[in-house]
Design an enzyme around this catalytic site. Structure first.
Site, PDB file in Angstrom:
ATOM      1  N   GLY A   8      31.531  38.301  44.445  1.00  0.00           N
ATOM      2  CA  GLY A   8      30.495  37.551  43.746  1.00  0.00           C
ATOM      3  C   GLY A   8      30.625  36.081  44.058  1.00  0.00           C
ATOM      4  N   THR A  39      46.551  33.615  44.213  1.00  0.00           N
ATOM      5  CA  THR A  39      46.666  33.022  45.547  1.00  0.00           C
ATOM      6  C   THR A  39      46.379  31.526  45.573  1.00  0.00           C
ATOM      7  OG1 THR A  39      44.359  33.508  46.099  1.00  0.00           O
ATOM      8  CG2 THR A  39      46.002  35.202  46.645  1.00  0.00           C
ATOM      9  N   ALA A  40      45.918  30.966  44.454  1.00  0.00           N
ATOM     10  CA  ALA A  40      45.557  29.545  44.423  1.00  0.00           C
ATOM     11  C   ALA A  40      46.788  28.665  44.555  1.00  0.00           C
ATOM     12  CB  ALA A  40      44.825  29.213  43.123  1.00  0.00           C
ATOM     13  N   HIS A  54      43.182  29.039  33.813  1.00  0.00           N
ATOM     14  CA  HIS A  54      43.115  30.466  34.153  1.00  0.00           C
ATOM     15  C   HIS A  54      44.356  31.203  33.643  1.00  0.00           C
ATOM     16  CE1 HIS A  54      39.483  30.857  36.598  1.00  0.00           C
ATOM     17  NE2 HIS A  54      39.739  29.642  37.049  1.00  0.00           N
ATOM     18  N   ARG A  61      43.708  37.155  27.272  1.00  0.00           N
ATOM     19  CA  ARG A  61      42.871  38.338  27.439  1.00  0.00           C
ATOM     20  C   ARG A  61      43.659  39.591  27.837  1.00  0.00           C
ATOM     21  NH1 ARG A  61      38.771  34.445  29.571  1.00  0.00           N
ATOM     22  NH2 ARG A  61      39.677  34.657  31.637  1.00  0.00           N
ATOM     23  N   ASP A  91      43.776  37.908  43.098  1.00  0.00           N
ATOM     24  CA  ASP A  91      42.685  36.964  42.842  1.00  0.00           C
ATOM     25  C   ASP A  91      43.093  35.609  43.409  1.00  0.00           C
ATOM     26  OD1 ASP A  91      40.426  35.704  41.890  1.00  0.00           O
ATOM     27  OD2 ASP A  91      40.764  36.220  39.795  1.00  0.00           O
TER      28      ASP A  91
END
Length: 188
Positions: A8, A39-40, A54, A61, A91
């Site tokens: 997306g 991966t950031a 995040h 969550r 992610d």
């Protein structure tokens, strides 16, 4: 649950969907585990703040999910953490490819430029060999105008190719738009 690629645009709901998959997996059995592979890389203040937000949101969550940071060695991370009872969320593939192809200290002769095809091949093999479920998150950036600049066009092409190869190996492919999922493939 099997492997799923969630694609997306930015803020389309990709990461939230992956977290929902992980929460459902954990709720299904007390024996289930979930590992989040981030991966950031925190190259600047804005990215550091984004990563912290995040991490905080994810911990709220999906409190039972372990987070590891792995900006480059995705194949090794999947091999290390994938088990029949462990869902692995990666992610995001877009940042991983960016880390491989355009590191902060990028030069024309950067070693990353030469190792990217091998790293992608090892990653694709790791997807196929994973004994447990995978949820892979990536951006779909090929829907807009053709970007100006040779490097940017090459990156869009490389990401499109990666997305196609990952989609071939995943049983499910979901496209997210405005927080809503559209199933592109469901061979599960």
């Amino acid at each position: 649950m099997t492997s799923e690629l969630i694609l997306g645009g930015q803020k389309s709901g990709k990461s939230r969907r992956a977290e929902q998959r992980a929460a459902a997996w954990l709720a299904a059995s007390a024996d289930h585990r979930a590992v989040f592979v981030a991966t950031a890389q925190p190259w600047d203040d804005e990215m550091r703040a984004r990563i912290a937000r995040h991490q905080s949101d994810r911990a709220e969550r999906v409190p039972g999910m372990l987070t590891i940071e792995e900006p480059l060695l995705l194949a090794a991370a999947i091999a290390q953490h994938s088990r029949a009872d462990t869902l692995v969320v990666v992610d995001c593939l877009t940042l991983w490819l960016t880390n491989l192809l355009m590191p902060a200290e990028f030069t024309e002769n950067s070693p990353s430029v030469q190792v990217a095809p091998a790293a992608v091949a090892m990653f694709l093999e790791a997807i196929s060999a994973a004994p447990g479920p995978l949820v892979l998150v990536g951006n779909e950036i090929g829907l807009g105008v053709i970007p100006m600049g040779r490097e940017v066009r090459a990156f869009v092409d490389a990401l499109g190719s990666l997305n196609q190869q990952v989609a071939q190996r995943c049983q499910r492919v979901t496209l997210m738009a405005a927080g809503l999922p559209l199933t592109l493939k469901d061979a599960a």
